[in-house]
Design a protein around this motif. Structure first.
Motif, PDB file in Angstrom:
ATOM      1  N   GLY A  15       9.917   4.937   5.865  1.00 27.46           N
ATOM      2  CA  GLY A  15       9.025   4.030   5.154  1.00 27.46           C
ATOM      3  C   GLY A  15       8.911   4.379   3.681  1.00 27.46           C
ATOM      4  O   GLY A  15       8.859   3.511   2.822  1.00 27.46           O
ATOM      5  N   LEU A  16       8.892   5.665   3.372  1.00 27.85           N
ATOM      6  CA  LEU A  16       8.840   6.120   1.989  1.00 27.85           C
ATOM      7  C   LEU A  16      10.120   5.750   1.255  1.00 27.85           C
ATOM      8  O   LEU A  16      10.092   5.270   0.125  1.00 27.85           O
ATOM      9  N   LEU A  17      11.250   5.946   1.914  1.00 31.43           N
ATOM     10  CA  LEU A  17      12.536   5.592   1.313  1.00 31.43           C
ATOM     11  C   LEU A  17      12.642   4.080   1.120  1.00 31.43           C
ATOM     12  O   LEU A  17      13.100   3.614   0.081  1.00 31.43           O
TER      13      LEU A  17
ATOM     14  N   LEU B  64      15.407   2.494  -1.133  1.00 29.45           N
ATOM     15  CA  LEU B  64      16.543   3.305  -0.712  1.00 29.45           C
ATOM     16  C   LEU B  64      16.830   3.077   0.758  1.00 29.45           C
ATOM     17  O   LEU B  64      15.921   2.896   1.556  1.00 29.45           O
ATOM     18  N   GLY B  65      18.083   3.111   1.116  1.00 27.43           N
ATOM     19  CA  GLY B  65      18.487   2.946   2.501  1.00 27.43           C
ATOM     20  C   GLY B  65      19.414   4.068   2.927  1.00 27.43           C
ATOM     21  O   GLY B  65      19.747   4.959   2.135  1.00 27.43           O
ATOM     22  N   CYS B  66      19.846   4.009   4.152  1.00 29.61           N
ATOM     23  CA  CYS B  66      20.779   5.010   4.668  1.00 29.61           C
ATOM     24  C   CYS B  66      22.045   4.998   3.811  1.00 29.61           C
ATOM     25  O   CYS B  66      22.554   3.944   3.456  1.00 29.61           O
ATOM     26  N   GLY B  67      22.514   6.177   3.456  1.00 29.77           N
ATOM     27  CA  GLY B  67      23.715   6.298   2.652  1.00 29.77           C
ATOM     28  C   GLY B  67      23.466   6.285   1.152  1.00 29.77           C
ATOM     29  O   GLY B  67      24.399   6.461   0.371  1.00 29.77           O
ATOM     30  N   SER B  68      22.204   6.077   0.731  1.00 31.58           N
ATOM     31  CA  SER B  68      21.889   6.105  -0.701  1.00 31.58           C
ATOM     32  C   SER B  68      22.124   7.509  -1.237  1.00 31.58           C
ATOM     33  O   SER B  68      21.792   8.494  -0.596  1.00 31.58           O
ATOM     34  N   ARG B  69      22.714   7.585  -2.432  1.00 25.45           N
ATOM     35  CA  ARG B  69      22.967   8.880  -3.064  1.00 25.45           C
ATOM     36  C   ARG B  69      21.820   9.191  -4.013  1.00 25.45           C
ATOM     37  O   ARG B  69      21.462   8.365  -4.857  1.00 25.45           O
ATOM     38  N   LEU B  70      21.239  10.382  -3.852  1.00 25.57           N
ATOM     39  CA  LEU B  70      20.124  10.823  -4.674  1.00 25.57           C
ATOM     40  C   LEU B  70      20.478  12.100  -5.403  1.00 25.57           C
ATOM     41  O   LEU B  70      21.307  12.888  -4.939  1.00 25.57           O
TER      42      LEU B  70
ATOM     43  N   ILE C  46       0.860  -1.172   0.000  1.00 27.55           N
ATOM     44  CA  ILE C  46       0.000   0.000   0.000  1.00 27.55           C
ATOM     45  C   ILE C  46       0.897   1.224   0.000  1.00 27.55           C
ATOM     46  O   ILE C  46       1.778   1.358   0.839  1.00 27.55           O
ATOM     47  N   ARG C  47       0.678   2.108  -0.942  1.00 32.30           N
ATOM     48  CA  ARG C  47       1.466   3.329  -1.023  1.00 32.30           C
ATOM     49  C   ARG C  47       0.759   4.398  -0.208  1.00 32.30           C
ATOM     50  O   ARG C  47      -0.410   4.677  -0.433  1.00 32.30           O
ATOM     51  N   GLU C  48       1.479   4.972   0.728  1.00 32.94           N
ATOM     52  CA  GLU C  48       0.915   6.037   1.538  1.00 32.94           C
ATOM     53  C   GLU C  48       1.657   7.329   1.257  1.00 32.94           C
ATOM     54  O   GLU C  48       2.880   7.366   1.332  1.00 32.94           O
ATOM     55  N   PRO C  49       0.920   8.393   0.940  1.00 34.39           N
ATOM     56  CA  PRO C  49       1.594   9.670   0.736  1.00 34.39           C
ATOM     57  C   PRO C  49       2.147  10.189   2.059  1.00 34.39           C
ATOM     58  O   PRO C  49       1.642   9.856   3.124  1.00 34.39           O
TER      59      PRO C  49
ATOM     60  N   ARG D 237      15.901  11.111  -7.626  1.00 34.16           N
ATOM     61  CA  ARG D 237      16.261   9.884  -8.340  1.00 34.16           C
ATOM     62  C   ARG D 237      17.559   9.326  -7.782  1.00 34.16           C
ATOM     63  O   ARG D 237      18.399  10.074  -7.291  1.00 34.16           O
ATOM     64  N   ARG D 238      17.719   8.022  -7.883  1.00 34.54           N
ATOM     65  CA  ARG D 238      19.003   7.428  -7.526  1.00 34.54           C
ATOM     66  C   ARG D 238      20.054   8.094  -8.396  1.00 34.54           C
ATOM     67  O   ARG D 238      19.886   8.213  -9.615  1.00 34.54           O
ATOM     68  N   ALA D 239      21.146   8.523  -7.788  1.00 34.91           N
ATOM     69  CA  ALA D 239      22.185   9.254  -8.521  1.00 34.91           C
ATOM     70  C   ALA D 239      22.698   8.449  -9.710  1.00 34.91           C
ATOM     71  O   ALA D 239      22.824   8.979 -10.815  1.00 34.91           O
ATOM     72  N   GLU D 240      22.966   7.155  -9.515  1.00 33.04           N
ATOM     73  CA  GLU D 240      23.526   6.356 -10.612  1.00 33.04           C
ATOM     74  C   GLU D 240      22.543   6.218 -11.770  1.00 33.04           C
ATOM     75  O   GLU D 240      22.936   6.235 -12.937  1.00 33.04           O
ATOM     76  N   ASP D 241      21.228   6.123 -11.479  1.00 29.94           N
ATOM     77  CA  ASP D 241      20.221   6.037 -12.533  1.00 29.94           C
ATOM     78  C   ASP D 241      20.113   7.353 -13.297  1.00 29.94           C
ATOM     79  O   ASP D 241      20.051   7.368 -14.528  1.00 29.94           O
ATOM     80  N   ALA D 242      20.099   8.461 -12.563  1.00 28.06           N
ATOM     81  CA  ALA D 242      19.979   9.777 -13.192  1.00 28.06           C
ATOM     82  C   ALA D 242      21.195  10.078 -14.062  1.00 28.06           C
ATOM     83  O   ALA D 242      21.058  10.573 -15.192  1.00 28.06           O
ATOM     84  N   ILE D 243      22.374   9.768 -13.574  1.00 29.25           N
ATOM     85  CA  ILE D 243      23.597  10.033 -14.334  1.00 29.25           C
ATOM     86  C   ILE D 243      23.656   9.153 -15.581  1.00 29.25           C
ATOM     87  O   ILE D 243      24.014   9.601 -16.661  1.00 29.25           O
TER      88      ILE D 243
END
Length: 78
Positions: free
Chosen positions: A37-39, A44-50, A18-21, A63-69
């Protein structure tokens, strides 16, 4: 949101979430805290680069930094 979970037998099962805003507030220093919970729902976890940027239409994109780049280098757009 639909997620597949691989079982030890190699078969996949479907798991529904269930997606909660989440309402967030910009503090006096311009910072925002996102609920864990949203992350976690986004994988995404602690230390994730966005990478954060404005979509130009009132939306702020995260966005995940690696995906965006990779998109920027491959397609020339975010």
């Amino acid at each position: 949101m639909l997620i597949t979970d691989e079982l030890p037998s190699g078969r996949a099962r479907l798991v529904f979430m269930i997606r909660e805003p989440a309402e967030v507030i910009i503090d006096e220093n311009g910072r925002v805290e996102l609920p864990m919970g949203l992350l976690a729902e986004a994988g995404l976890g602690c230390g994730s680069r966005l990478l954060a940027y404005s979509a130009g239409d009132g939306r702020i994109m995260l966005r995940r930094a690696e995906d965006a780049i990779a998109d920027l280098l491959g397609d020339g757009v975010l």
